[in-house]
Design a protein around this motif. Structure first.
Motif, PDB file in Angstrom:
ATOM      1  N   ARG A 269     -13.251  -0.732  -1.694  1.00 49.61           N
ATOM      2  CA  ARG A 269     -12.266  -1.804  -1.739  1.00 49.61           C
ATOM      3  C   ARG A 269     -12.756  -2.998  -0.935  1.00 49.61           C
ATOM      4  O   ARG A 269     -13.099  -2.887   0.243  1.00 49.61           O
ATOM      5  CB  ARG A 269     -10.921  -1.310  -1.195  1.00 49.61           C
TER       6      ARG A 269
ATOM      7  N   ASN B 187     -12.335   7.502   2.897  1.00 56.92           N
ATOM      8  CA  ASN B 187     -12.437   7.173   1.473  1.00 56.92           C
ATOM      9  C   ASN B 187     -12.425   5.650   1.312  1.00 56.92           C
ATOM     10  O   ASN B 187     -11.392   5.001   1.527  1.00 56.92           O
ATOM     11  CB  ASN B 187     -11.273   7.806   0.716  1.00 56.92           C
TER      12      ASN B 187
ATOM     13  N   LEU C 114      -5.937   3.136   3.087  1.00 59.40           N
ATOM     14  CA  LEU C 114      -5.340   3.862   4.202  1.00 59.40           C
ATOM     15  C   LEU C 114      -6.412   4.216   5.232  1.00 59.40           C
ATOM     16  O   LEU C 114      -7.544   4.545   4.879  1.00 59.40           O
ATOM     17  CB  LEU C 114      -4.654   5.128   3.698  1.00 59.40           C
TER      18      LEU C 114
ATOM     19  N   GLY D 285      -2.100   7.411   6.295  1.00 62.19           N
ATOM     20  CA  GLY D 285      -1.187   7.891   5.254  1.00 62.19           C
ATOM     21  C   GLY D 285      -0.303   9.022   5.695  1.00 62.19           C
ATOM     22  O   GLY D 285       0.642   9.388   5.001  1.00 62.19           O
TER      23      GLY D 285
ATOM     24  N   ILE E 104       0.859  -1.182   0.000  1.00 58.15           N
ATOM     25  CA  ILE E 104       0.000   0.000   0.000  1.00 58.15           C
ATOM     26  C   ILE E 104       0.896   1.233   0.000  1.00 58.15           C
ATOM     27  O   ILE E 104       1.718   1.413   0.901  1.00 58.15           O
ATOM     28  CB  ILE E 104      -0.927   0.018   1.232  1.00 58.15           C
TER      29      ILE E 104
ATOM     30  N   ASP F  83     -12.386   3.943  -1.290  1.00 57.66           N
ATOM     31  CA  ASP F  83     -11.578   3.492  -2.417  1.00 57.66           C
ATOM     32  C   ASP F  83     -10.091   3.467  -2.073  1.00 57.66           C
ATOM     33  O   ASP F  83      -9.257   3.140  -2.921  1.00 57.66           O
ATOM     34  CB  ASP F  83     -11.799   4.393  -3.635  1.00 57.66           C
ATOM     35  N   SER F  84      -9.761   3.818  -0.833  1.00 57.29           N
ATOM     36  CA  SER F  84      -8.375   3.801  -0.353  1.00 57.29           C
ATOM     37  C   SER F  84      -8.256   2.780   0.777  1.00 57.29           C
ATOM     38  O   SER F  84      -9.168   2.627   1.597  1.00 57.29           O
ATOM     39  CB  SER F  84      -7.975   5.190   0.156  1.00 57.29           C
TER      40      SER F  84
ATOM     41  N   ARG G  73      -8.392  10.355   3.693  1.00 59.64           N
ATOM     42  CA  ARG G  73      -8.262   8.985   3.211  1.00 59.64           C
ATOM     43  C   ARG G  73      -8.950   7.972   4.109  1.00 59.64           C
ATOM     44  O   ARG G  73      -9.425   6.940   3.634  1.00 59.64           O
ATOM     45  CB  ARG G  73      -6.784   8.642   3.063  1.00 59.64           C
TER      46      ARG G  73
END
Length: 385
Positions: free
Chosen positions: A124, A88, A93, A76, A49, A90-91, A85
């Motif tokens: 994810r 989020n 982190l 992050g 990652i 889609d991340s 993040r």
């Protein structure tokens, strides 16, 4: 260590790498013919990652009681999670990730557990829970199944969370239970079960998540979650019943900086002493070196009377094992019909306890029965509502 380590020799490592900055989870194998030495050339990278900054790396990895690999990832870095993040989906982190490392899918070096919360929807699939800032240390209690995470705060609040499938723990919208940056925030956030101040005027700065104690050196600790603060060296305990946490109790104001905990096969806790590089353990009323005299095992099986009794809705059942064996602990009605299975698996020697919640049962007399090898014993308990 893989749950089948004794046969496959696999162990897993999470580490921070550079050029480019990233978090890595890898599998290694022991050297052929030497189970006490890892083969540095056997690395098989499971997941990488990318890190936009150098701090907030998370890094705890363990196998859950469900056989899946869990990995705690920081947001992050920088300060205040500037790209949001952790929220989020889609991340990866700012997340707790859960992977099936016994299989693969497509180009992945792992498979996705089908009950991960985002499977089949946007986000994810690796994500198990989100809204974390820096889950530096987290662990699972094998008796209750609760996953406890120490999530390091931004400036003012440190927190302990119980991690559950599909839950959002609030960062960066909230630091603990306190609003931090609520711009664009919407949804349901799960608050911590415990928080403490790390702001101006305090000596605390960074929570170090621990473990639920299941050993026998300190029977007064059994079932308590034990955790610490990196800066102050304070080590606390509290009990969690699935709904509320008891007030925390200071165990020791240690003269060192703790950076992590570990647990052995007997449920005893070890503490990483960053100040001088020692490993400490609880033995009697004070912290002592691991070079102290060895373990003293119980010498017989026993099943204690539950406490409290009568009870409503929860009670604690304690028992003692003088050796490692397969254990089942079941609750029965007076006709011998099975109501619940509390324990079914191999456990090491030591003093054990498990909590039973009877909120779904009517008032009456019930039995609980312990089977450990050839040892079988039952006792009565009374539910009053």
């Amino acid at each position: 260590f893989h749950p089948n380590y004794s046969s496959n020799g696999y162990f897993y490592v999470a580490y921070t790498a550079a050029s480019p900055a990233r978090e890595v989870v890898s599998r290694f194998s022991v050297m052929p013919g030497n189970p006490n030495k890892g083969d540095s050339l056997s690395e098989y990278k499971i997941l990488e990652i990318g890190d936009p900054y150098t701090n907030h790396n998370g890094g705890m990895v363990f196998f859950g009681t469900d056989g899946y690999l869990y990995f705690g990832v920081g947001d992050g870095g920088s300060g205040g999670d500037p790209a949001n993040r952790a929220q989020n989906l889609d991340s990866l982190l700012g997340k707790i990730i859960r992977l099936n490392v016994d299989s693969t899918e497509g180009s992945l070096h792992y498979a996705i557990p089908r009950d991960n919360p985002l499977v089949g929807i946007s986000g994810r699939d690796e994500i198990y829970a989100w809204g974390m800032r820096n889950p530096f240390r987290f662990s699972q209690d094998a008796v209750t199944g609760y996953i406890y995470a120490g999530d390091v705060g931004q400036e003012n609040w440190e927190e302990v969370d119980v991690i559950e499938n599909g839950k959002n723990y609030g960062w960066r919208c909230y630091e603990g239970t306190h609003a931090y940056n609520t711009s664009g925030c919407a949804g349901i956030y799960t608050p911590p079960i415990k928080e403490y101040s790390s702001g101006s005027g305090t000596s605390e700065c960074s929570v170090i998540g621990g473990y639920v104690y299941r050993g026998y050196r300190r029977p007064d600790f059994v079932g308590a979650y034990i955790y610490a603060d990196y800066c102050s060296g304070k080590i606390w305990r509290f009990w969690y019943n699935g709904a509320t946490a008891s007030p925390e109790t200071l165990i020791v104001d240690a003269p060192f900086q703790p950076t992590g905990f570990g647990m052995d096969q007997y449920g005893e806790l070890y503490i990483c002493n960053y100040t001088n590089g020692n490993i400490q353990r609880f033995a009697g009323p004070a912290l002592t070196s691991v070079s102290d005299p060895g373990l003293v095992f119980p010498n017989s099986f026993s099943l204690e009377q539950n406490y409290p009794n009568p009870f409503n809705p929860s009670t604690t059942i304690r028992y003692t094992l003088p050796q490692s064996t397969h254990v089942t602990l079941k609750v029965l009605d007076v006709l011998g019909r099975e109501i619940a299975t509390l324990i079914d698996g191999v456990q090491g020697a030591g003093h054990r306890s498990v909590e039973f919640n009877a909120s779904h049962l009517s008032s009456g007399i019930y039995l609980y029965r312990l089977t450990a090898g050839s040892f079988i014993e039952s006792r009565k308990m009374l539910v009053i509502k």
